[in-house]
Design a protein around this motif. Structure first.
Motif, PDB file in Angstrom:
ATOM      1  N   VAL A  32      -1.723  -0.294   6.657  1.00 21.07           N
ATOM      2  CA  VAL A  32      -0.874  -0.368   7.850  1.00 21.07           C
ATOM      3  C   VAL A  32      -0.344   1.020   8.227  1.00 21.07           C
ATOM      4  CG1 VAL A  32       1.314  -1.277   8.770  1.00 21.07           C
ATOM      5  CG2 VAL A  32      -0.245  -2.791   7.535  1.00 21.07           C
ATOM      6  N   ASP A  53       2.157   9.288   0.877  1.00 22.13           N
ATOM      7  CA  ASP A  53       1.694   8.124   0.116  1.00 22.13           C
ATOM      8  C   ASP A  53       1.833   8.365  -1.375  1.00 22.13           C
ATOM      9  OD1 ASP A  53       0.847   5.472  -0.010  1.00 22.13           O
ATOM     10  OD2 ASP A  53      -1.185   6.098  -0.463  1.00 22.13           O
ATOM     11  N   ALA A  54       2.518   7.437  -2.030  1.00 22.14           N
ATOM     12  CA  ALA A  54       2.775   7.563  -3.459  1.00 22.14           C
ATOM     13  C   ALA A  54       1.474   7.515  -4.267  1.00 22.14           C
ATOM     14  CB  ALA A  54       3.705   6.433  -3.900  1.00 22.14           C
ATOM     15  N   SER A  55       0.459   6.844  -3.728  1.00 25.17           N
ATOM     16  CA  SER A  55      -0.784   6.654  -4.495  1.00 25.17           C
ATOM     17  C   SER A  55      -1.729   7.832  -4.318  1.00 25.17           C
ATOM     18  CB  SER A  55      -1.532   5.417  -3.992  1.00 25.17           C
ATOM     19  OG  SER A  55      -0.656   4.351  -3.847  1.00 25.17           O
ATOM     20  N   ARG A  63      -8.439  -6.152  -3.243  1.00 25.62           N
ATOM     21  CA  ARG A  63      -8.368  -7.283  -2.311  1.00 25.62           C
ATOM     22  C   ARG A  63      -9.512  -7.277  -1.307  1.00 25.62           C
ATOM     23  NH1 ARG A  63      -2.114  -6.744  -0.687  1.00 25.62           N
ATOM     24  NH2 ARG A  63      -2.621  -4.600  -1.128  1.00 25.62           N
ATOM     25  N   ALA A  66      -9.854 -10.971   5.320  1.00 21.56           N
ATOM     26  CA  ALA A  66     -10.528 -11.568   6.481  1.00 21.56           C
ATOM     27  C   ALA A  66      -9.819 -11.029   7.713  1.00 21.56           C
ATOM     28  CB  ALA A  66     -10.405 -13.090   6.425  1.00 21.56           C
ATOM     29  N   LEU A 149       8.434   9.056  -1.318  1.00 15.23           N
ATOM     30  CA  LEU A 149       9.768   9.227  -0.750  1.00 15.23           C
ATOM     31  C   LEU A 149      10.795   8.777  -1.790  1.00 15.23           C
ATOM     32  CD1 LEU A 149      11.465   9.877   1.740  1.00 15.23           C
ATOM     33  CD2 LEU A 149      11.151   7.519   2.476  1.00 15.23           C
ATOM     34  N   ASN A 304       3.911  -4.866   5.449  1.00 17.89           N
ATOM     35  CA  ASN A 304       4.542  -5.654   4.394  1.00 17.89           C
ATOM     36  C   ASN A 304       5.997  -5.269   4.139  1.00 17.89           C
ATOM     37  OD1 ASN A 304       2.212  -7.107   3.994  1.00 17.89           O
ATOM     38  ND2 ASN A 304       2.175  -6.833   1.785  1.00 17.89           N
ATOM     39  N   TYR A 317      -2.362  -8.738   7.231  1.00 19.06           N
ATOM     40  CA  TYR A 317      -2.788  -7.456   7.796  1.00 19.06           C
ATOM     41  C   TYR A 317      -2.907  -7.542   9.313  1.00 19.06           C
ATOM     42  CZ  TYR A 317      -5.178  -3.071   8.591  1.00 19.06           C
ATOM     43  OH  TYR A 317      -5.505  -1.819   9.066  1.00 19.06           O
TER      44      TYR A 317
HETATM   45  C1  FAD Z   1      -4.393 -11.986  -2.411  1.00 14.12           C
HETATM   46  C2  FAD Z   1      -4.144 -11.484  -1.009  1.00 14.12           C
HETATM   47  C3  FAD Z   1      -5.086 -11.724  -0.013  1.00 14.12           C
HETATM   48  C4  FAD Z   1      -4.852 -11.285   1.296  1.00 14.12           C
HETATM   49  N1  FAD Z   1      -5.776 -11.591   2.262  1.00 14.12           N
HETATM   50  C5  FAD Z   1      -5.545 -11.220   3.545  1.00 14.12           C
HETATM   51  C6  FAD Z   1      -6.487 -11.535   4.578  1.00 14.12           C
HETATM   52  O1  FAD Z   1      -7.531 -12.164   4.339  1.00 14.12           O
HETATM   53  N2  FAD Z   1      -6.208 -11.116   5.852  1.00 14.12           N
HETATM   54  C7  FAD Z   1      -5.064 -10.435   6.174  1.00 14.12           C
HETATM   55  O2  FAD Z   1      -4.844 -10.116   7.357  1.00 14.12           O
HETATM   56  N3  FAD Z   1      -4.162 -10.122   5.203  1.00 14.12           N
HETATM   57  C8  FAD Z   1      -4.368 -10.493   3.914  1.00 14.12           C
HETATM   58  N4  FAD Z   1      -3.466 -10.160   2.935  1.00 14.12           N
HETATM   59  C9  FAD Z   1      -2.299  -9.352   3.292  1.00 14.12           C
HETATM   60  C10 FAD Z   1      -2.622  -7.855   3.290  1.00 14.12           C
HETATM   61  O3  FAD Z   1      -3.206  -7.487   2.063  1.00 14.12           O
HETATM   62  C11 FAD Z   1      -1.334  -7.077   3.528  1.00 14.12           C
HETATM   63  O4  FAD Z   1      -0.737  -7.550   4.710  1.00 14.12           O
HETATM   64  C12 FAD Z   1      -1.580  -5.589   3.692  1.00 14.12           C
HETATM   65  O5  FAD Z   1      -2.237  -5.082   2.563  1.00 14.12           O
HETATM   66  C13 FAD Z   1      -0.230  -4.867   3.879  1.00 14.12           C
HETATM   67  O6  FAD Z   1      -0.465  -3.496   3.964  1.00 14.12           O
HETATM   68  P1  FAD Z   1       0.743  -2.441   3.934  1.00 14.12           P
HETATM   69  O7  FAD Z   1       0.089  -1.122   4.236  1.00 14.12           O
HETATM   70  O8  FAD Z   1       1.867  -2.900   4.779  1.00 14.12           O
HETATM   71  O9  FAD Z   1       1.303  -2.484   2.437  1.00 14.12           O
HETATM   72  P2  FAD Z   1       0.631  -2.013   1.093  1.00 14.12           P
HETATM   73  O10 FAD Z   1      -0.812  -2.316   1.104  1.00 14.12           O
HETATM   74  O11 FAD Z   1       1.468  -2.559  -0.001  1.00 14.12           O
HETATM   75  O12 FAD Z   1       0.767  -0.406   1.114  1.00 14.12           O
HETATM   76  C14 FAD Z   1       1.992   0.239   0.875  1.00 14.12           C
HETATM   77  C15 FAD Z   1       1.712   1.704   0.626  1.00 14.12           C
HETATM   78  O13 FAD Z   1       2.969   2.381   0.490  1.00 14.12           O
HETATM   79  C16 FAD Z   1       2.879   3.288  -0.587  1.00 14.12           C
HETATM   80  N5  FAD Z   1       4.253   3.494  -1.084  1.00 14.12           N
HETATM   81  C17 FAD Z   1       5.065   2.603  -1.713  1.00 14.12           C
HETATM   82  N6  FAD Z   1       6.269   3.173  -1.990  1.00 14.12           N
HETATM   83  C18 FAD Z   1       6.216   4.434  -1.512  1.00 14.12           C
HETATM   84  C19 FAD Z   1       7.145   5.521  -1.488  1.00 14.12           C
HETATM   85  N7  FAD Z   1       8.379   5.412  -2.002  1.00 14.12           N
HETATM   86  N8  FAD Z   1       6.771   6.704  -0.929  1.00 14.12           N
HETATM   87  C20 FAD Z   1       5.513   6.836  -0.378  1.00 14.12           C
HETATM   88  N9  FAD Z   1       4.593   5.832  -0.397  1.00 14.12           N
HETATM   89  C21 FAD Z   1       4.945   4.652  -0.929  1.00 14.12           C
HETATM   90  C22 FAD Z   1       1.941   2.636  -1.595  1.00 14.12           C
HETATM   91  O14 FAD Z   1       1.344   3.620  -2.407  1.00 14.12           O
HETATM   92  C23 FAD Z   1       0.927   1.964  -0.657  1.00 14.12           C
HETATM   93  O15 FAD Z   1      -0.144   2.836  -0.357  1.00 14.12           O
HETATM   94  C24 FAD Z   1      -3.668 -10.586   1.617  1.00 14.12           C
HETATM   95  C25 FAD Z   1      -2.717 -10.335   0.614  1.00 14.12           C
HETATM   96  C26 FAD Z   1      -2.946 -10.781  -0.686  1.00 14.12           C
HETATM   97  C27 FAD Z   1      -1.903 -10.514  -1.759  1.00 14.12           C
END
Ligand code: FAD
Length: 413
Positions: A32, A53-55, A63, A66, A149, A304, A317
């Motif tokens: 995201v 990005d922390a990673s 994962r 879809a 951060l 998220n 997502y």
């Molecule tokens: C089992 C499973 C199946 C899924 N299937 C689907 C699907 O089919 N379709 C769909 O639309 N969604 C699906 N989802 C949801 C989807 O995976 C999430 O909505 C999406 O990954 C969210 O992305 P994000 O970037 O918000 O968060 P994250 O992927 O959690 O990324 C957060 C990022 O922030 C970084 N971070 C954390 N803390 C810090 C900090 N202090 N400083 C700097 N960086 C930091 C981390 O390193 C990470 O890179 C699924 C989820 C799960 C658990």
């Protein structure tokens, strides 16, 4: 130091080499945060954008997601190379929805809706890499991996950030975007109230090899313990999301592969064929989290960090992508020449996003609860419902949209 970062100007007389001014700072370079940076960089190439990005870059994410057609189109518009994301064998042509021990089941077909597919299946890892590659092409995006951060301090005209890690710096930014995931440090530090509910379920994910081709079928099977989803993702390969009660998750995690496959086969049945091998097993505790505010002073919560959903309808997502689209529109239309966005414009963004969150979280949460409940009249109602869906394909139209994460099947945003 990254050459792109050096272009950012030092912000005070006391500035050191480790001080950085940026117009927008995105904390969290997941699927995201990376996309938010890309789309806003496109909307306003004159603004500087820093991603923390922390990673480490290219960190493993097992994962499988879809994705709705609209999400794929947004990724393409953002310059993400989607040709390497989705193989033809990872397109969903048909969905089979059923309940274990129940009479009702239904099937949905892309052809019924005159669509090339009902959704596409991508590896979160490959998606993450493709977004990072696209960000690295953008002259106004600076990406700092392995940099997290640590704390946030507000002044009237800026946000000061303390970071730690490989490319640590004191950063000041006009706008902070919290894309740091479900356990968002920013949301916690700002003490933003949230609705949070533990579903008491854990998703076991894995890649399965089958004894026959999936022919583009995806399956969602509701069992008394939780839903099981199978997504097509390669020749004789399917991605598994198996939701089990959290108190038995450890037992499943400890099973040898052969025993894991036998337990899954017994729960799922043989509709998709025989499961012959499993790899990439991992698990995720499932909970609903909805932040009450998406905006605080000069900070926006997206993905998220703002909303974490049960994966039952594959919405998480897709919803986060709509945050990115609306955020980029906000920046494109409302940011002044020096990158200022009026607070009332941020509040208007929040107002519009909240209605999408409530609708999708309500739908996802409702599905989890209806299908987790073993109350006899509800079980009968579910079976009747699935049979009705089978008889009246029009009724399944909203289900197809929901299941595959579409806001609107006809392609509107
Ligand atoms: C089992 C499973 C199946 C899924 N299937 C689907 C699907 O089919 N379709 C769909 O639309 N969604 C699906 N989802 C949801 C989807 O995976 C999430 O909505 C999406 O990954 C969210 O992305 P994000 O970037 O918000 O968060 P994250 O992927 O959690 O990324 C957060 C990022 O922030 C970084 N971070 C954390 N803390 C810090 C900090 N202090 N400083 C700097 N960086 C930091 C981390 O390193 C990470 O890179 C699924 C989820 C799960 C658990």
């Amino acid at each position: 130091m990254n050459s792109k970062i050096e272009k950012s100007s030092a912000h005070s007389d006391k500035a050191s080499a480790n001080d950085l001014d940026t117009d927008i700072c995105v904390s969290g370079g997941g699927v995201v945060g990376g996309l938010a940076a890309l789309l806003s960089a496109q909307a306003r190439p004159d603004l500087s954008i820093t991603v923390l990005d922390a990673s480490p870059a290219g960190q493993q994410d097992p994962r499988t997601l879809a994705l709705a057609r609209t999400t794929i189109l947004t990724l393409q518009r953002a310059g993400v190379d989607t040709t390497r994301l989705v193989a033809k064998t990872a397109e969903i042509q048909h969905i089979h929805v059923s309940e274990r021990g129940g009479a009702g089941s239904t099937t949905l077909h892309a052809a019924t809706y005159d669509l090339p597919s009902l959704g596409k299946v991508v590896s979160a890892q490959v998606l993450q890499e493709a977004i990072l590659a696209a960000c690295q092409q953008h002259p106004n995006i600076s990406w700092r991996s392995e940099t997290s951060l640590q704390s946030v301090a507000y002044e009237t005209d800026k946000v000061n950030l303390r970071t730690q890690g490989k490319q640590a710096a004191h950063i000041s930014t006009k706008l902070l975007v919290a894309a740091d995931g479900g356990r968002s440090m920013i949301r916690q530090q700002l003490k933003i109230a949230r609705r949070e509910e533990d579903y008491g379920q854990t998703a076991l994910i894995a890649n399965l090899t089958l004894d026959r081709d999936h022919m583009g079928w995806a399956y969602e099977r509701f069992t008394e313990h939780g839903p099981i989803a199978l997504l097509p993702c390669g020749a004789r390969q399917m991605a598994l999301v198996w939701c089990v009660p959290s108190d038995s998750a450890e037992r499943y995690r400890e099973l040898q592969d052969a025993d894991f496959l036998a337990a899954l086969q017994s729960e799922f049945g043989f509709r998709a064929g025989r499961f012959s091998a499993v790899s990439g097993r991992a698990s995720y505790p499932l909970y609903l989290l909805l932040a009450e505010r998406a905006v605080f002073h000069r900070t926006l919560l997206i993905g998220n960090a703002c909303h974490t959903l049960h994966p039952i309808a594959g919405q998480g997502y897709n919803l986060g992508v709509r945050d990115c689209v609306d955020f980029a529109r906000l920046i494109g239309e409302q940011a002044s020449a020096d990158g200022e966005v009026a607070h009332r414009a941020l509040l208007e963004y929040e107002r519009q996003r909240q209605s999408d969150y409530k609708r999708i979280a309500g739908l996802t949460d409702g599905l989890v609860r209806v299908f987790s409940n073993q109350h006899a009249p509800l079980v009968a109602a579910r079976n009747l419902g699935l049979l009705a869906l089978r008889k009246h394909s029009l009724l399944s139209y909203p289900l197809a949209r929901a299941a595959m994460g579409y806001r609107n099947l006809l392609g509107e945003r």
